[in-house]
Design an enzyme around this catalytic site. Structure first.
Site, short mmCIF file in Angstrom:
data_model
loop_
_atom_site.label_atom_id
_atom_site.label_comp_id
_atom_site.label_asym_id
_atom_site.label_seq_id
_atom_site.Cartn_x
_atom_site.Cartn_y
_atom_site.Cartn_z
N ASP A 180 -74.53 111.81 98.91
CA ASP A 180 -73.42 112.26 99.73
C ASP A 180 -73.33 113.78 99.83
O ASP A 180 -74.01 114.51 99.11
CB ASP A 180 -72.09 111.69 99.18
CG ASP A 180 -71.99 111.77 97.65
OD1 ASP A 180 -72.71 112.59 97.04
OD2 ASP A 180 -71.18 111.02 97.08
N ASN B 262 -61.72 105.20 90.59
CA ASN B 262 -61.23 104.07 91.41
C ASN B 262 -62.35 103.12 91.80
O ASN B 262 -62.19 102.28 92.68
CB ASN B 262 -60.51 104.60 92.66
CG ASN B 262 -61.43 105.43 93.54
OD1 ASN B 262 -62.64 105.53 93.27
ND2 ASN B 262 -60.89 106.04 94.57
N HIS C 219 -65.27 104.05 93.11
CA HIS C 219 -66.12 104.46 94.23
C HIS C 219 -67.55 104.71 93.76
O HIS C 219 -67.80 105.13 92.64
CB HIS C 219 -65.52 105.64 95.02
CG HIS C 219 -65.59 106.99 94.41
ND1 HIS C 219 -64.49 107.80 94.27
CD2 HIS C 219 -66.63 107.70 93.93
CE1 HIS C 219 -64.86 108.94 93.73
NE2 HIS C 219 -66.15 108.91 93.50
N GLU D 240 -65.11 104.79 99.17
CA GLU D 240 -63.82 104.60 98.54
C GLU D 240 -63.38 103.14 98.63
O GLU D 240 -63.92 102.37 99.43
CB GLU D 240 -62.78 105.49 99.25
CG GLU D 240 -63.08 106.99 99.19
CD GLU D 240 -62.77 107.61 97.82
OE1 GLU D 240 -62.68 106.87 96.81
OE2 GLU D 240 -62.64 108.84 97.76
C1 GLP Z 1 -67.92 112.07 92.93
C2 GLP Z 1 -69.25 111.72 93.64
C3 GLP Z 1 -69.84 110.46 93.07
C4 GLP Z 1 -69.72 110.51 91.57
C5 GLP Z 1 -68.28 110.36 91.17
C6 GLP Z 1 -68.02 110.57 89.69
O1 GLP Z 1 -66.87 112.24 93.79
N1 GLP Z 1 -69.19 111.63 95.05
O2 GLP Z 1 -71.17 110.31 93.52
O3 GLP Z 1 -70.45 109.46 90.99
O4 GLP Z 1 -67.44 111.15 91.97
O5 GLP Z 1 -68.11 111.90 89.34
P1 GLP Z 1 -68.25 112.42 87.85
O6 GLP Z 1 -69.65 112.08 87.45
O7 GLP Z 1 -68.04 113.90 87.92
O8 GLP Z 1 -67.25 111.71 87.06
#
Ligand code: GLP
Length: 244
Positions: free
Chosen positions: A67, A136, A138, A143
């Site tokens: 992303d 959540n 995702h 989402e």
């Molecule tokens: C972000 C990214 C995801 C990631 C998630 C968790 O928003 N878009 O690809 O896996 O949230 O992030 P973190 O690893 O910092 O907890």
């Protein structure tokens, strides 16, 4: 889904790197799906270490990131493009022309999504997709409520996701409201998925993923139960709330 429980973040990162290193040492043209966020940073450190020690080369590796924020210059320190340069790409021998992220500054975002799908298809799909999970549920930026049949698309970010990601920005106002993300169906086409889960704050998400049987678009990660080859590497803090 196979769960591997490890002691801490460092062990999770090292274990994850061993799957990637096995792939790139055994396949001529491996394709990696990569993620950003705090979770995979340690994995990238281990991959860089393997490169520096002469144990791995990324010359024939192609990568697709999950992303990117919409409207953000690639040069912006908070873009996922910059994240990948700083945390991984610039430290290894990967060819810049083989590293792909969606372009959040594309004039025609729909065309950009279509183009990204074509690039992945032309690379013969992703061999290992690295995934983190949002609080959540995702995956990527898919989402809750996202269709399981979604392909790469533009999303409106949940307020909770913007809040969670605001730790990287000066203020919440600066967190973009949209992103381009690989779709859930796109992610599910990867040959193998490596889901990394670390820390107490992810414990409830892991319980929901492993112990709640419902496969529901309200919790996007739940679709992973239908994938034939998912390995979850979770540290003790993230696994604490599991019943066994
Ligand atoms: C972000 C990214 C995801 C990631 C998630 C968790 O928003 N878009 O690809 O896996 O949230 O992030 P973190 O690893 O910092 O907890």
């Amino acid at each position: 889904m196979k769960l591997i429980t490890v002691k801490n973040y460092d062990e999770m990162s090292q274990k994850a790197s061993s799957f990637i290193l096995d792939l790139i040492q055994s396949k001529e043209k491996p394709v990696l799906g990569l993620a950003t966020g705090s979770t995979p940073e340690g994995l990238y450190k281990y991959l860089i270490k393997a490169y520096e020690e002469g144990k791995a080369s990324f010359q024939h590796v192609t990568t697709f990131n999950l992303d990117e924020y919409v409207g953000m210059e690639r040069t912006d320190a908070n873009s996922y493009y910059s994240f990948m340069q700083e945390n991984f790409f610039k430290h290894v021998d990967i060819s810049p022309s083989q590293t792909f992220l969606p372009n959040g500054k594309a004039v025609d975002l729909q065309a950009e999504c279509k183009n990204y799908e074509e690039l992945i298809a032309n690379a013969n799909q992703v061999d290992i997709q690295v995934l983190g999970v949002g609080l959540n549920g995702h995956i990527g930026f898919n989402e809750p409520g996202t269709s399981f049949s979604s392909r790469t698309h533009v999303v409106d970010l949940d307020e909770s996701t913007r809040q969670a990601n605001s730790r990287f920005f000066e203020s919440l106002d600066e967190v973009p409201t949209q992103a381009i993300t690989m779709g859930i169906e796109t992610i599910m086409e990867s040959k193998m998925i490596l889901l990394l889960v670390s820390g107490e704050q992810k414990a409830e998400a892991l319980v929901r993923l492993l112990e709640d049987n419902a496969i529901t678009e309200d919790f996007p990660a739940s679709i992973l139960r239908e994938h034939p080859n998912v390995i979850i590497i979770a540290d003790e803090a993230a696994s604490n709330h599991l019943s066994k």
